[in-house]
Design a protein around this motif. Structure first.
Motif, PDB file in Angstrom:
ATOM      1  N   VAL A  42       0.840  -1.249  -0.059  1.00 45.91           N
ATOM      2  CA  VAL A  42      -0.050  -0.237  -0.022  1.00 45.91           C
ATOM      3  C   VAL A  42       0.842   1.338   0.019  1.00 45.91           C
ATOM      4  O   VAL A  42       0.563   2.182  -0.785  1.00 45.91           O
ATOM      5  N   GLN A  43       1.707   1.260   0.816  1.00 49.02           N
ATOM      6  CA  GLN A  43       2.795   2.482   1.035  1.00 49.02           C
ATOM      7  C   GLN A  43       4.125   2.148   1.322  1.00 49.02           C
ATOM      8  O   GLN A  43       4.440   1.619   2.432  1.00 49.02           O
ATOM      9  N   PRO A  44       4.866   1.898   0.330  1.00 50.79           N
ATOM     10  CA  PRO A  44       6.435   1.644   0.699  1.00 50.79           C
ATOM     11  C   PRO A  44       7.117   2.768   1.148  1.00 50.79           C
ATOM     12  O   PRO A  44       6.833   3.988   1.389  1.00 50.79           O
ATOM     13  N   GLY A  45       8.389   2.571   1.826  1.00 48.68           N
ATOM     14  CA  GLY A  45       9.212   3.477   2.584  1.00 48.68           C
ATOM     15  C   GLY A  45       8.968   3.841   3.695  1.00 48.68           C
ATOM     16  O   GLY A  45       9.595   4.858   4.377  1.00 48.68           O
ATOM     17  N   LEU A  46       8.250   2.946   4.368  1.00 52.10           N
ATOM     18  CA  LEU A  46       7.859   3.247   5.926  1.00 52.10           C
ATOM     19  C   LEU A  46       8.955   2.438   6.793  1.00 52.10           C
ATOM     20  O   LEU A  46       9.639   1.417   6.338  1.00 52.10           O
ATOM     21  N   ASP A  47       9.235   3.071   8.014  1.00 52.07           N
ATOM     22  CA  ASP A  47      10.206   2.353   8.983  1.00 52.07           C
ATOM     23  C   ASP A  47       9.744   1.041   9.375  1.00 52.07           C
ATOM     24  O   ASP A  47       8.472   0.786   9.459  1.00 52.07           O
ATOM     25  N   ALA A  48      10.469   0.254   9.680  1.00 52.39           N
ATOM     26  CA  ALA A  48      10.207  -1.182  10.015  1.00 52.39           C
ATOM     27  C   ALA A  48       9.505  -1.509  11.367  1.00 52.39           C
ATOM     28  O   ALA A  48       9.149  -2.374  11.645  1.00 52.39           O
ATOM     29  N   ARG A  49       9.378  -0.286  12.018  1.00 53.10           N
ATOM     30  CA  ARG A  49       8.649  -0.511  13.440  1.00 53.10           C
ATOM     31  C   ARG A  49       7.398  -0.645  13.101  1.00 53.10           C
ATOM     32  O   ARG A  49       6.616  -1.113  14.076  1.00 53.10           O
ATOM     33  N   PHE A  50       6.788  -0.359  12.120  1.00 51.21           N
ATOM     34  CA  PHE A  50       5.081  -0.575  11.897  1.00 51.21           C
ATOM     35  C   PHE A  50       5.062  -1.978  11.133  1.00 51.21           C
ATOM     36  O   PHE A  50       5.325  -2.022   9.888  1.00 51.21           O
ATOM     37  N   THR A  51       4.371  -2.764  11.924  1.00 47.86           N
ATOM     38  CA  THR A  51       4.039  -4.258  11.654  1.00 47.86           C
ATOM     39  C   THR A  51       2.872  -4.589  11.220  1.00 47.86           C
ATOM     40  O   THR A  51       2.482  -5.487  10.547  1.00 47.86           O
ATOM     41  N   HIS A  52       2.100  -3.735  11.618  1.00 48.21           N
ATOM     42  CA  HIS A  52       0.611  -3.771  11.553  1.00 48.21           C
ATOM     43  C   HIS A  52      -0.021  -2.693  10.899  1.00 48.21           C
ATOM     44  O   HIS A  52       0.183  -1.591  11.177  1.00 48.21           O
ATOM     45  N   GLY A  53      -1.153  -2.725  10.271  1.00 51.83           N
ATOM     46  CA  GLY A  53      -1.847  -1.668   9.878  1.00 51.83           C
ATOM     47  C   GLY A  53      -3.400  -2.061   9.463  1.00 51.83           C
ATOM     48  O   GLY A  53      -3.876  -2.906   9.489  1.00 51.83           O
ATOM     49  N   GLY A  54      -4.161  -0.899   9.125  1.00 51.16           N
ATOM     50  CA  GLY A  54      -5.504  -0.969   8.828  1.00 51.16           C
ATOM     51  C   GLY A  54      -5.853   0.063   7.333  1.00 51.16           C
ATOM     52  O   GLY A  54      -5.361   1.100   7.546  1.00 51.16           O
ATOM     53  N   PHE A  55      -6.264  -0.638   6.219  1.00 52.93           N
ATOM     54  CA  PHE A  55      -6.382   0.186   5.081  1.00 52.93           C
ATOM     55  C   PHE A  55      -7.930   0.368   4.682  1.00 52.93           C
ATOM     56  O   PHE A  55      -8.724  -0.674   4.750  1.00 52.93           O
ATOM     57  N   THR A  56      -8.272   1.599   4.785  1.00 58.14           N
ATOM     58  CA  THR A  56      -9.477   2.092   4.162  1.00 58.14           C
ATOM     59  C   THR A  56      -9.732   2.597   2.899  1.00 58.14           C
ATOM     60  O   THR A  56      -9.224   3.758   2.774  1.00 58.14           O
ATOM     61  N   PRO A  57     -10.284   1.658   1.906  1.00 65.11           N
ATOM     62  CA  PRO A  57     -10.056   2.145   0.438  1.00 65.11           C
ATOM     63  C   PRO A  57     -10.796   3.096   0.067  1.00 65.11           C
ATOM     64  O   PRO A  57     -10.749   4.060  -0.901  1.00 65.11           O
ATOM     65  N   ASP A  58     -12.270   3.451   0.679  1.00 61.58           N
ATOM     66  CA  ASP A  58     -12.924   4.665   0.190  1.00 61.58           C
ATOM     67  C   ASP A  58     -12.803   5.705   0.988  1.00 61.58           C
ATOM     68  O   ASP A  58     -13.372   6.669   0.492  1.00 61.58           O
ATOM     69  N   TRP A  59     -11.644   5.929   1.595  1.00 62.83           N
ATOM     70  CA  TRP A  59     -11.363   7.231   2.250  1.00 62.83           C
ATOM     71  C   TRP A  59     -10.913   8.160   1.026  1.00 62.83           C
ATOM     72  O   TRP A  59     -10.439   7.696  -0.052  1.00 62.83           O
ATOM     73  N   VAL A  60     -11.287   9.517   1.092  1.00 65.56           N
ATOM     74  CA  VAL A  60     -11.352  10.489  -0.117  1.00 65.56           C
ATOM     75  C   VAL A  60     -10.527  11.865   0.728  1.00 65.56           C
ATOM     76  O   VAL A  60     -10.675  11.950   1.883  1.00 65.56           O
ATOM     77  N   ASN A  61      -9.629  12.293   0.034  1.00 59.66           N
ATOM     78  CA  ASN A  61      -8.975  13.564   0.364  1.00 59.66           C
ATOM     79  C   ASN A  61      -9.318  14.364  -0.820  1.00 59.66           C
ATOM     80  O   ASN A  61      -9.398  14.367  -1.884  1.00 59.66           O
ATOM     81  N   ALA A  62      -9.517  15.906  -0.438  1.00 67.72           N
ATOM     82  CA  ALA A  62      -9.453  16.962  -1.253  1.00 67.72           C
ATOM     83  C   ALA A  62      -7.973  17.082  -1.895  1.00 67.72           C
ATOM     84  O   ALA A  62      -7.080  17.136  -1.019  1.00 67.72           O
ATOM     85  N   VAL A  63      -8.069  17.410  -3.130  1.00 66.28           N
ATOM     86  CA  VAL A  63      -6.755  17.693  -3.548  1.00 66.28           C
ATOM     87  C   VAL A  63      -6.077  18.762  -2.926  1.00 66.28           C
ATOM     88  O   VAL A  63      -4.626  18.674  -2.545  1.00 66.28           O
ATOM     89  N   ASP A  64      -6.621  19.953  -2.719  1.00 66.55           N
ATOM     90  CA  ASP A  64      -6.219  21.017  -1.729  1.00 66.55           C
ATOM     91  C   ASP A  64      -7.610  21.580  -1.071  1.00 66.55           C
ATOM     92  O   ASP A  64      -8.407  22.053  -1.748  1.00 66.55           O
ATOM     93  N   PRO A  65      -7.427  21.621   0.425  1.00 66.27           N
ATOM     94  CA  PRO A  65      -8.803  21.808   1.067  1.00 66.27           C
ATOM     95  C   PRO A  65      -9.041  23.471   0.911  1.00 66.27           C
ATOM     96  O   PRO A  65     -10.277  23.810   0.920  1.00 66.27           O
ATOM     97  N   ALA A  66      -7.942  24.165   0.933  1.00 66.31           N
ATOM     98  CA  ALA A  66      -8.255  25.472   0.714  1.00 66.31           C
ATOM     99  C   ALA A  66      -8.967  25.828  -0.696  1.00 66.31           C
ATOM    100  O   ALA A  66      -9.966  26.470  -0.976  1.00 66.31           O
ATOM    101  N   ARG A  67      -8.643  25.054  -1.606  1.00 65.16           N
ATOM    102  CA  ARG A  67      -8.996  25.254  -3.072  1.00 65.16           C
ATOM    103  C   ARG A  67     -10.495  24.752  -2.968  1.00 65.16           C
ATOM    104  O   ARG A  67     -11.330  25.500  -3.712  1.00 65.16           O
ATOM    105  N   TRP A  68     -10.385  23.678  -2.198  1.00 63.68           N
ATOM    106  CA  TRP A  68     -12.030  23.344  -2.462  1.00 63.68           C
ATOM    107  C   TRP A  68     -12.994  24.165  -1.810  1.00 63.68           C
ATOM    108  O   TRP A  68     -14.115  24.312  -2.622  1.00 63.68           O
TER     109      TRP A  68
END
Length: 410
Positions: free
Chosen positions: A175-201
């Protein structure tokens, strides 16, 4: 009707647009202009999966530690501790199991309503290019922290949130390469949405509002007085009369609400962040570090690192070292992160003890509609709140039960 909206952040502008689309004559006021506060500096997330309130059972056992960790996930400046004490009492009451369960149910309902309202808004105005649909990754350091998070994931499952739990570094790296090895577990929510830029929104919504006939005035509203037939607002720039007024001034709403005889437990979450220039990191999804209380997200072409909760009111000077501390943590969690050339920011988020906003007509002043207190979920819940506000103004049954969000709950 003639409608005044106090506040040109994301909640005020979105509510103004909803009212304008229903045929009302709308004027939006803000002392600094469109998206000048927290709507400009937030992480850009439509965080519909965030149904867990801050006041969880047992959280008050951690309270004594807050004063001694100024850079922790939830801190209180020592000079503000006495002033925030009444709010903390309400916060403790909200963390009791029965109140917590009710808050989760109410937050889930508002999230589902807001998600549907956002999609309707996007379709109505062709805003698809303003959003990123890249999901969100929550990360945990080891099996123990991950196991402690599982009841929260069960709450999300019950609310209909889709997710995948990741129990290896390899699954996380897909899902996301380049993370420190201390992070061994996670949860991924695929329907999450972000504004490209919140101010511009928000600026884009403001443009649509003005094209539809709405007016945006730069004015500092200092006086708010309601009668059965009209509402009078005034400030140094002039005075105006309206049939209805929507109070959506975020963390600044409490001062005006008091002029209506309301003393609500509205506190200020002071949020800090640093926005790094393009090329700072190959970020592929919105990343949350729940154990540390901050996130890393893409904003425009840059990377924004920020979050945490500092309960410090509106008047204390900012402590920008907090933004620096978050950036240093992010650099250790994302070893390839380039931290040069960043811009620091601090803003005010309006926080209620139960993490639920106030969305209702003002008690004893029904010509004023209250729409504030969303905490760090103002962008997330803006479209849903706008529809509910418009229903209240029009005297229509709201699409969801608004009893949990009434000012009278306090």
């Amino acid at each position: 009707m003639r409608i005044g909206v106090i506040g040109a952040g994301v909640v005020g502008v979105t509510a103004g647009l909803a009212l304008c689309r229903r045929g009302h004559a709308v004027t939006v006021f803000d002392r600094e202009g469109v998206a000048a506060g927290a709507s400009r500096g937030n992480a850009g997330a439509f965080a519909f999966a965030d149904i867990i309130p801050l006041a969880t059972p047992g959280i008050m056992r951690k309270a004594p530690l807050w004063l001694f960790d100024p850079n922790g996930p939830l801190s209180i400046p020592p000079s503000y501790a006495l002033r925030v004490a009444p709010w903390l009492v309400s916060f403790w009451q909200a963390s009791l199991p029965g109140r917590y369960r009710a808050a989760v149910a109410a937050q889930s309902a508002l999230m589902a309503h807001s998600a549907a309202a956002l999609e309707a808004l996007v379709s109505a105005h062709g805003l698809h290019d303003m959003l990123r649909r890249e999901g969100q990754l929550q990360l945990y350091e080891g099996e123990s922290e991950f196991r402690r998070s599982l009841p929260g994931w069960d709450e999300r499952r019950a609310a209909g949130v889709r997710f995948t739990l990741l129990e290896s570094r390899e699954a996380i790296a897909e899902v996301q390469p380049g993370l420190d090895a201390r992070f061994t577990h996670g949860g991924f929510t695929p329907d999450w949405v972000n504004a490209v830029d919140p101010a511009r929104w928000v600026e884009r919504l403001a443009e649509i509002l003005t094209r539809a006939g709405g007016v945006i005035e730069r004015a500092h509203i200092r006086s708010l007085a309601a009668s059965p037939s009209e509402v009078h607002v005034a400030g140094p720039q002039g005075s105006w009369h309206f049939d209805r007024v929507v109070l959506a001034a975020g963390a600044h709403s409490g001062r005006l609400a008091r002029q209506l005889g309301l003393r609500l437990p509205l506190e200020t979450e002071r949020g800090y962040n640093t926005t790094l220039p393009a090329g700072a990191f190959d970020l592929r999804t919105h990343v949350t570090f729940p154990g540390h209380g901050f996130v890393v997200s893409r904003v425009g072409e840059g990377i924004r690192v920020g979050g945490g909760v500092e309960l410090g009111g509106l008047d204390l000077p900012p402590r920008m070292e907090r933004a620096g501390a978050l950036l240093r943590k992010a650099a250790s969690f994302l070893p390839g992160l380039k931290t040069e050339g960043g811009r620091q920011w601090m803003g005010f988020r309006p926080s209620m003890p139960d993490s639920l906003p106030v969305i209702s007509a003002a008690p004893h002043s029904p010509s004023v509609v209250l729409a504030f207190g969303h905490g760090h979920l103002g962008l997330t819940q803006s479209a849903g709140t706008a529809g509910l506000v418009a229903d209240i103004v029009d005297g229509l049954p709201p699409e969801i039960d608004i009893a949990p969000y009434r000012a009278s709950r306090f």
